[in-house]
Design a protein around this motif. Structure first.
Motif, PDB file in Angstrom:
ATOM      1  N   UNK A  39       0.848  -1.194   0.000  1.00 51.01           N
ATOM      2  CA  UNK A  39       0.000   0.000   0.000  1.00 51.01           C
ATOM      3  C   UNK A  39       0.886   1.247   0.000  1.00 51.01           C
ATOM      4  N   UNK A  40       0.639   2.181  -0.953  1.00 52.03           N
ATOM      5  CA  UNK A  40       1.416   3.425  -0.995  1.00 52.03           C
ATOM      6  C   UNK A  40       0.821   4.398  -0.001  1.00 52.03           C
ATOM      7  N   UNK A  41       1.599   4.699   1.000  1.00 57.83           N
ATOM      8  CA  UNK A  41       1.122   5.572   2.081  1.00 57.83           C
ATOM      9  C   UNK A  41       1.140   7.033   1.645  1.00 57.83           C
ATOM     10  N   UNK A  42       2.229   7.453   1.063  1.00 55.45           N
ATOM     11  CA  UNK A  42       2.373   8.860   0.691  1.00 55.45           C
ATOM     12  C   UNK A  42       3.460   8.974  -0.359  1.00 55.45           C
ATOM     13  N   UNK A  43       3.606  10.190  -0.867  1.00 51.36           N
ATOM     14  CA  UNK A  43       4.680  10.476  -1.794  1.00 51.36           C
ATOM     15  C   UNK A  43       5.403  11.723  -1.317  1.00 51.36           C
ATOM     16  N   UNK A  44       6.691  11.599  -1.101  1.00 54.34           N
ATOM     17  CA  UNK A  44       7.496  12.692  -0.583  1.00 54.34           C
ATOM     18  C   UNK A  44       7.917  13.578  -1.755  1.00 54.34           C
ATOM     19  N   UNK A  45       7.595  14.853  -1.624  1.00 54.71           N
ATOM     20  CA  UNK A  45       7.975  15.815  -2.652  1.00 54.71           C
ATOM     21  C   UNK A  45       9.213  16.571  -2.190  1.00 54.71           C
ATOM     22  N   UNK A  46      10.148  16.760  -3.114  1.00 55.35           N
ATOM     23  CA  UNK A  46      11.362  17.513  -2.813  1.00 55.35           C
ATOM     24  C   UNK A  46      11.424  18.739  -3.710  1.00 55.35           C
ATOM     25  N   UNK A  47      12.116  19.759  -3.241  1.00 57.74           N
ATOM     26  CA  UNK A  47      12.284  20.994  -3.993  1.00 57.74           C
ATOM     27  C   UNK A  47      13.767  21.305  -4.056  1.00 57.74           C
ATOM     28  N   UNK A  48      14.261  21.531  -5.256  1.00 56.24           N
ATOM     29  CA  UNK A  48      15.663  21.872  -5.420  1.00 56.24           C
ATOM     30  C   UNK A  48      16.592  20.699  -5.293  1.00 56.24           C
ATOM     31  N   UNK A  49      16.051  19.499  -5.384  1.00 59.30           N
ATOM     32  CA  UNK A  49      16.885  18.302  -5.239  1.00 59.30           C
ATOM     33  C   UNK A  49      17.062  17.630  -6.589  1.00 59.30           C
ATOM     34  N   UNK A  50      18.238  17.125  -6.822  1.00 64.74           N
ATOM     35  CA  UNK A  50      18.508  16.343  -8.013  1.00 64.74           C
ATOM     36  C   UNK A  50      18.157  14.900  -7.700  1.00 64.74           C
ATOM     37  N   UNK A  51      17.056  14.412  -8.283  1.00 65.98           N
ATOM     38  CA  UNK A  51      16.578  13.076  -7.939  1.00 65.98           C
ATOM     39  C   UNK A  51      17.573  11.988  -8.316  1.00 65.98           C
TER      40      UNK A  51
END
Length: 575
Positions: A39-51
């Motif tokens: 089960x996917x609980x959440x999705x973490x969003x990043x700002x200014x990060x090189x994935x």
């Protein structure tokens, strides 16, 4: 996948220049009481990060995090009444690490707390969360995330917050995030007012100690403030038509323009100007209506005028954005030019016995638009045709007047006819002081003598005359056939007939005279021969055999002569 309750918020701290990757400080998620594996609980969003270079890790062994930031349960997880908390960290190549707390709250807890709230407390809580609209500027070139000014609003520290709605979890997503602890709202990227002028967000408030949701969701409206980033644009075709020689002030047409910026501001207040063509036209600076400034527009001199129109917002201020385009103004034709004759007078000759014969072609010139009623000519015989001997029509191909003799003229009654022919148009004259023109046509009637009238009347014109317009013989098919026509019916005799007909009256008289002279000569010769025969018979009746004897009464000279004459007669007789 659980419903996202808390939108992302970013920690706005003054960090060293090497720090470039940011995570949410906290994330609240509504999940089932029992979370199944996968089960996917959440999705973490990043700002200014090189994935590609950032490393994401989760501290709870019951969950894992994927490279795209999705947090997934590895096994069945039970969420108690007080919820469940774990952290997620992000580490980039610089070695700096950022952490975010993920709060899992199952829906049964929220429902139970919602039912237990009283109406009085609910009213008080609703009053506490009346938030005025927040504003952001479109196309802001600053660094993101950007803290949005909250104005006079100050959140209560006893609660934690999350948001949902436009710009968060519905289209367009990923525009806003909120710090769950402080209630600070952040703008994550540049927005375009012309694409989305306002965002309607709902802010949900929870009690920090009990995780209970308060009764009402606080509406939060974010308005995008306009900047003048759109130049005005022309709308519709820029082709207009106006009659030539129209009066000054005649409306030519309206130039329409639009601007995508915010209405009722100077950003959309357009000023219209003419860059070229202002010597004959003008344009209203506010309405864009083009009018004429002169009454001398002449289609025959120039049938199209091209003007350059400029539209500029900010009411034409120097800093306003502008656009230019060309407008074509065509002049429609009016009948301001009457047809004019090529010559001032004409002379023509007609024989008194002729009818239905083309006498004259009268060409004219007209400057108006060809093949229109303003150009097509109409000819009228205004004088000299009281008896109806003439008619005139218009050649539709050449626009010439064709003058015909319709009834024969009598030379004894009149030998000269003075006609006056007027050239008009199908349409009436308009916008001009000119009048219809007329010219005189002198028709000379030629007399036909009695010989031609009786014997040769049907020769010549009745056979050879042809209508120049139709190239057909004007002679009726019932015209009696003359001796010349009968002669011309023989094969190979057509040219001889034409030459014999061309002799005219003088030729006929000459032939007749020669015939009479020949007859007289024949009669004289015949009479002389008869007289000689009588003398010959008289001399042969004597005994001497036709030789005269010498008489005593005759002179010697006389006898000699008679003998000679007799000898001649004898010789003539012998011959």
């Amino acid at each position: 996948m659980g419903k996202l309750l808390i939108s992302t918020t970013y920690l706005m701290l003054i960090l060293s220049c090497v720090e470039s990757c940011f995570l949410l400080r906290s994330l609240y998620v509504i999940v089932p009481e029992i979370i199944p594996p996968g089960y996917q609980v959440a999705k973490v969003e990043t700002v200014g990060c090189d994935l590609k270079s950032v490393q994401l890790t989760v501290k709870d062994p019951s969950f894992t995090i994927k490279s795209n930031g999705a947090v997934v349960a590895l096994k069945s997880v039970s969420v108690g009444e007080r919820g469940r908390i774990f952290s997620v960290s992000a580490r980039d190549n610089s070695g700096l690490e950022n952490k975010m707390e993920v709060h899992l709250v199952h829906s049964t807890i929220l429902k139970r707390h919602r039912r237990g709230q009283g109406s009085l407390n609910g009213s008080r809580r609703r009053a506490c969360f009346l938030i005025p609209p927040w504003h952001v500027v479109e196309n802001d070139e600053g660094s993101y995330p950007k803290l949005i000014d909250r104005g006079s609003y100050s959140p209560d520290r006893r609660y934690w917050y999350f948001i949902e709605g436009e710009g968060v979890d519905t289209y367009p997503t990923g525009v806003f995030s909120m710090d769950t602890d402080t209630g600070a709202l952040f703008l994550l990227k540049a927005v375009d007012r012309e694409e989305f002028p306002a965002y309607n967000i709902l802010m949900i408030v929870f009690d920090r100690h009990t995780n209970a949701e308060l009764d009402e969701k606080a509406p939060l409206r974010v308005i995008v403030d306009d900047v003048n980033d759109n130049a005005p644009e022309f709308v519709g075709p820029l082709h207009f038509t106006v009659p030539e020689h129209c009066s000054a002030g005649t409306v030519v047409g309206v130039v329409s323009a639009t601007d995508r910026d915010q209405i009722y501001t100077d950003h959309v207040k357009i000023k219209y100007t003419l860059v070229s063509g202002s010597d004959m036209f003008t344009i209203h600076p506010e309405t864009g209506v083009i009018t004429t400034t002169t009454n001398t527009l002449d289609r025959e001199l120039k049938d199209n005028h091209v003007v350059t129109v400029k539209i500029q917002d900010m009411n034409g201020a120097p800093n306003g954005l502008f656009a230019t385009s060309t407008a074509t103004i065509a002049l429609s034709d009016i009948n301001d030019n009457p047809p004019t004759f090529m010559k001032s007078t004409y002379n023509v000759t007609v024989q008194e016995d002729e009818s239905e014969k083309l006498l004259l072609r009268i060409p004219v010139q007209d400057k108006d638009l060809i093949n229109t009623s303003n150009w097509m000519s109409k000819f009228v015989i205004t004088k000299g045709n009281e008896n109806g001997n003439f008619r005139i029509v218009t050649d539709p191909q050449t626009n010439e007047g064709l003058l015909y003799i319709s009834k024969p003229l009598d030379y004894e009654k009149t030998n000269d006819v003075q006609l006056q022919i007027t050239a008009q148009n199908v349409a009436s004259l308009n916008g001009s002081s000119a009048t219809w023109q007329s010219i005189p046509v002198n028709v000379n009637v030629k007399k036909v003598d009695a010989v031609r009238a009786g014997l040769g009347q049907q020769i010549g014109p009745s056979i050879l005359t042809r209508d120049p317009l139709t190239r057909r013989a004007l002679t009726s098919p019932h015209t009696p056939t003359t001796f010349s026509q009968l002669f011309s019916q023989s094969p190979g005799r057509e040219q001889q007939t034409a030459r014999s007909v061309s002799f005219g009256l003088l030729g006929i008289m000459t032939v007749l005279c020669l015939v009479v002279l020949l007859l007289l000569l024949f009669l004289v010769l015949a009479f002389f021969c008869l007289k000689k025969r009588e003398k010959l018979q008289l001399y042969d009746s004597g005994d001497t055999g036709g030789i005269p004897l010498k008489s005593n009464t005759e002179a010697p000279e006389d006898s000699t002569v008679r003998i000679v004459m007799c000898n001649q007669c004898l010789r003539f007789q012998v011959f």
